[in-house]
Scaffold this active site. Sequence first.
Site, short mmCIF file in Angstrom:
data_model
loop_
_atom_site.label_atom_id
_atom_site.label_comp_id
_atom_site.label_asym_id
_atom_site.label_seq_id
_atom_site.Cartn_x
_atom_site.Cartn_y
_atom_site.Cartn_z
N ASP A 82 -56.00 33.35 2.99
CA ASP A 82 -54.90 33.50 2.04
C ASP A 82 -55.39 33.33 0.61
O ASP A 82 -54.98 34.06 -0.30
CB ASP A 82 -53.81 32.46 2.37
CG ASP A 82 -52.55 32.64 1.53
OD1 ASP A 82 -52.52 33.55 0.69
OD2 ASP A 82 -51.61 31.86 1.71
N ASP A 137 -50.18 32.49 -1.28
CA ASP A 137 -48.82 33.05 -1.29
C ASP A 137 -48.39 33.58 0.07
O ASP A 137 -47.44 34.34 0.17
CB ASP A 137 -48.73 34.17 -2.33
CG ASP A 137 -49.76 35.28 -2.07
OD1 ASP A 137 -50.56 35.15 -1.13
OD2 ASP A 137 -49.76 36.27 -2.83
N SER A 187 -44.09 56.10 10.62
CA SER A 187 -44.61 55.85 11.97
C SER A 187 -44.82 57.17 12.71
O SER A 187 -45.60 58.01 12.25
CB SER A 187 -43.67 54.91 12.72
OG SER A 187 -44.25 54.47 13.92
N HIS A 242 -45.53 46.63 10.53
CA HIS A 242 -44.90 47.91 10.85
C HIS A 242 -43.42 47.81 10.53
O HIS A 242 -42.57 47.67 11.42
CB HIS A 242 -45.14 48.27 12.30
CG HIS A 242 -45.03 49.74 12.57
ND1 HIS A 242 -45.95 50.66 12.11
CD2 HIS A 242 -44.11 50.48 13.25
CE1 HIS A 242 -45.61 51.87 12.49
NE2 HIS A 242 -44.49 51.79 13.18
N ASP A 289 -50.38 45.95 9.74
CA ASP A 289 -49.59 46.71 10.72
C ASP A 289 -49.99 46.30 12.13
O ASP A 289 -51.16 46.36 12.50
CB ASP A 289 -49.82 48.20 10.52
CG ASP A 289 -48.74 49.05 11.20
OD1 ASP A 289 -48.38 48.74 12.35
OD2 ASP A 289 -48.27 50.01 10.58
N ASP A 301 -57.62 35.98 -2.48
CA ASP A 301 -57.14 36.87 -3.54
C ASP A 301 -56.75 36.09 -4.79
O ASP A 301 -56.22 36.66 -5.73
CB ASP A 301 -55.95 37.70 -3.06
CG ASP A 301 -54.82 36.84 -2.50
OD1 ASP A 301 -54.87 35.60 -2.68
OD2 ASP A 301 -53.89 37.40 -1.90
#
Length: 911
Positions: free
Chosen positions: A307, A314, A238, A518, A480, A310
């Site tokens: 979701d 999951d 960070s 984050h 993030d 891909d």
Amino acid sequence: MLDAARRARRSFGPAVGISLVSLVLAACGGGGGGGGGGSGFFPIVPNNPPADGGGPPDNPPPPAVVPVVACADLAGKSLPASLISLPTGGATVVSATAVAAGDVGNPNGDYCKVRGTIQPIDPASQSINFAVNLPEKWNQKTIHFGGGGFDGVLIDGTEQIRFGPREKPAPLALGYATYGDDSGHQSSSITDGRFAANDEQLANYGGQSLKKTRDVAQALVLARYGVKPKKSYFLGTSTGGRDALGYIQRWPLDYDGVIANEPALNYTGTRLSNVAVGRALYNNNAAGFLNVPKTLLVQDRVKQACDKLDGAVDNIVSNVESCRLLNDQILASLTCPGGLDTGPTCLSKEQIETVHAIKNPLDFTTYSLANGVKRAGGYNLLEGTLVAGPYTTRDLGTRPVPGNPATSADANMYVTGDQWVKFFVTRNAEFNSLTFDPQNPGSYAARVTEVSNLTDATDPDLSPFFGHGGKLILLHGLADEVISNNSTIDYYKEMIATMGQAMVDQNVRFYTVPGMGHGTGVFIPNWDSLAALESWAESGLAPATGVAVDAVPATYGRTRPLCQYPSWPKYGGSGSLDAAVNYSCVTETADPLACPNLPAAVTTYKGGNSFGEELSVRIDPATMAYTVTIDASLQRAAATTSSGKLVLQQLCSYTSDEAGAVFTFASGGVLQGGVKAPVGTSFAPLLAFQNTFENTLDPTEFKPVSDIFNTVGVQQVTGDAKVFAGAVRLRDAGTFQYCRSAAGNAGSFMIYNASCTTTEKGYITYDTTHKAFNVFTTPDTATTGGTRTGSMVIGLVNGTAVPLHLVRVSPTDFGMRFYGLQPGEGVELPVGTADGTYAMSSVSGENSAATVTGTGFNLAGAAATLTYNKPVRGVIESSGGTPDHFIFNSGVIGYASGAGTSAGLQFGVRH
């Protein structure tokens, strides 16, 4: 220089004189830690070999270095300002305490705990507090730890590696000398920006405290051990990631390797973006405020749409860029009619604008930030970033009117932006940050740029750092919610544009992690980044694709490949969803609106519907026009047609002109849809196949499709629709026999038994005109005579037989039965076989969605638990107040709710 040596010797005393001579000589040259420079003079101290001794480095590894100065002798000593590269008032060792391996709460072995201060030039500025840890057995390497947030809290260097393996000891325990500081001010909160009202404190926070602390720490290392480090590394997350990058941009020769996790490198752009989000939330009488339920609504809609992109359902959006292409569609589905706020199930026009303020990059057209930067990256709110719910504590606040100053009750993004405006820019604690326009800051524009030059780490030219062998590992989560990963991606691209792809490939590894926030999110990676950096910087072994272990408690232990940008982990389609071996790093960015299961040319599918009607469906993929032709029926004339156009609804699912039916194209050439029912106003669900079993041989051959199956379907008799469940055998001769348990309901399922009492028998013959089988019912296993009672279409899905029996006994007795294999004795359907997301159609004319994950089942939002092979092999039972069951075959399921009672039957295809 000699005067400096004498001063240093007087400051530390004669016991450390020989070490301090070399200390001063090294410091005067400004090098060390693998960075070159300095006088090159190293005294040979007994028991401590020179750092750059003969022979292949680290082969075998050199023995651990032991101290030549006792820990206690460092206490109370001082370093003159001349030994520190930047202006200070000198440094003082406040305490030096020997910590034993056996001390309570100490996992780091024997070491010397040094704490001290670096005095400022400005009397109004606070001192820098530093921490240096010097192990009794030193591995000749150092690690500098960066800070976090607005700092103000001492980084003591005793921590484990951030996002490292849980079981790996801290670097100090591994023999590293470690150090950190508090950036030159003290506060109980890392969101307290008041320190920045002082110029020296702001400059220290911007990076100067790091250089000052490094110089002091390296001097203490040299004083204690008598030799310089062989390697020096910087680890930061960070703000600490910004620290790491900013350091090697300004002082490129001091470190040999850097790990920068989720770096706040575009620091000023981040704070300007924070303010822009606050203005969208709170200005205009808070018309754009997003409360928690509405924020969760946005996140859930994204999850539903993305979701699966891909290949794995999951809870992780991995295909972020394809998901980004769905932004407009997602927002359209969220918008309230007329743009007005009509409640918790949709977003008003102003709330949609807030979503845009969060997700869109912030472009600066009237001025530039440091290094010519003209934008701040947006947040992936519509691609899996979470700002509400259990996976983050950094939300959009709980009240529509923020405090002044903002507090933890307000949007987390705005809290730091508000502090930044008040103390970094305007230096007015009473300033209303909502009046500050980030894109047109007016009289504050020059100040913003000045602050940016002090605090940002966006210089893309790292060639001096790479030129002396420096290596950089970057890691950022794609979800993030605090520091935009898109700003890090922008910086990475700027490095390539500035230094060239070859230099970046040789010296940088940039990993992006789907689902990672984050330090929050649905996937938090654990991997040994320090080991990767050591191998790279010390042995020349560049990191490849690593394996990250999920640290989220609910999913702890599942793994994913750690993919280098721009690749992402794609599920291969089989095996455990929790094992990295079943994923590969890919760089494709597929159009999420393009269905991979559409035929390449005009194609006719063969099948039937719940009224027992045999039919064909012609699809033109170029225009998405379709025609349904009734081939055989007792309710309407053969050759009756229904035509229309399919319109995309979501991935591989299309709305139609068939009374609300949704058409879904599944893999293996399966089509689910519906056709206007012969009676009523609803649609009759249909299943059809691109490839079917055609028995045109003479003599006929049924062995490729003969077997024992479970079956589920609907039987409509005089307007009363009931579920049909049981077992059926299709023999090599083309004969069939149904068996149903006399118990009824769920008991209709049974293990096939040729002697069963509740039975139906008959045979099938191929009709070359219809390209389907005619079904004849007989009292025995004869293959001639009998009564024609319907037809059978045997779909072939990737070579597997998927029979569909279309029952037409009379105009008032008809239905459809779907077959799934009944495993033999001692064999069961494995848990997980049916995993996936399904488009569902019911015999009552409704569309819904279902998800199967292991023993979990969710149908139209209602959750249930599955038990495989109950009540018989190959049948899957779901929990609930009624006996609910389904069978599965090659991506198709037939779901019976309340078998034997009023039909609650649905058919679904996995897509």
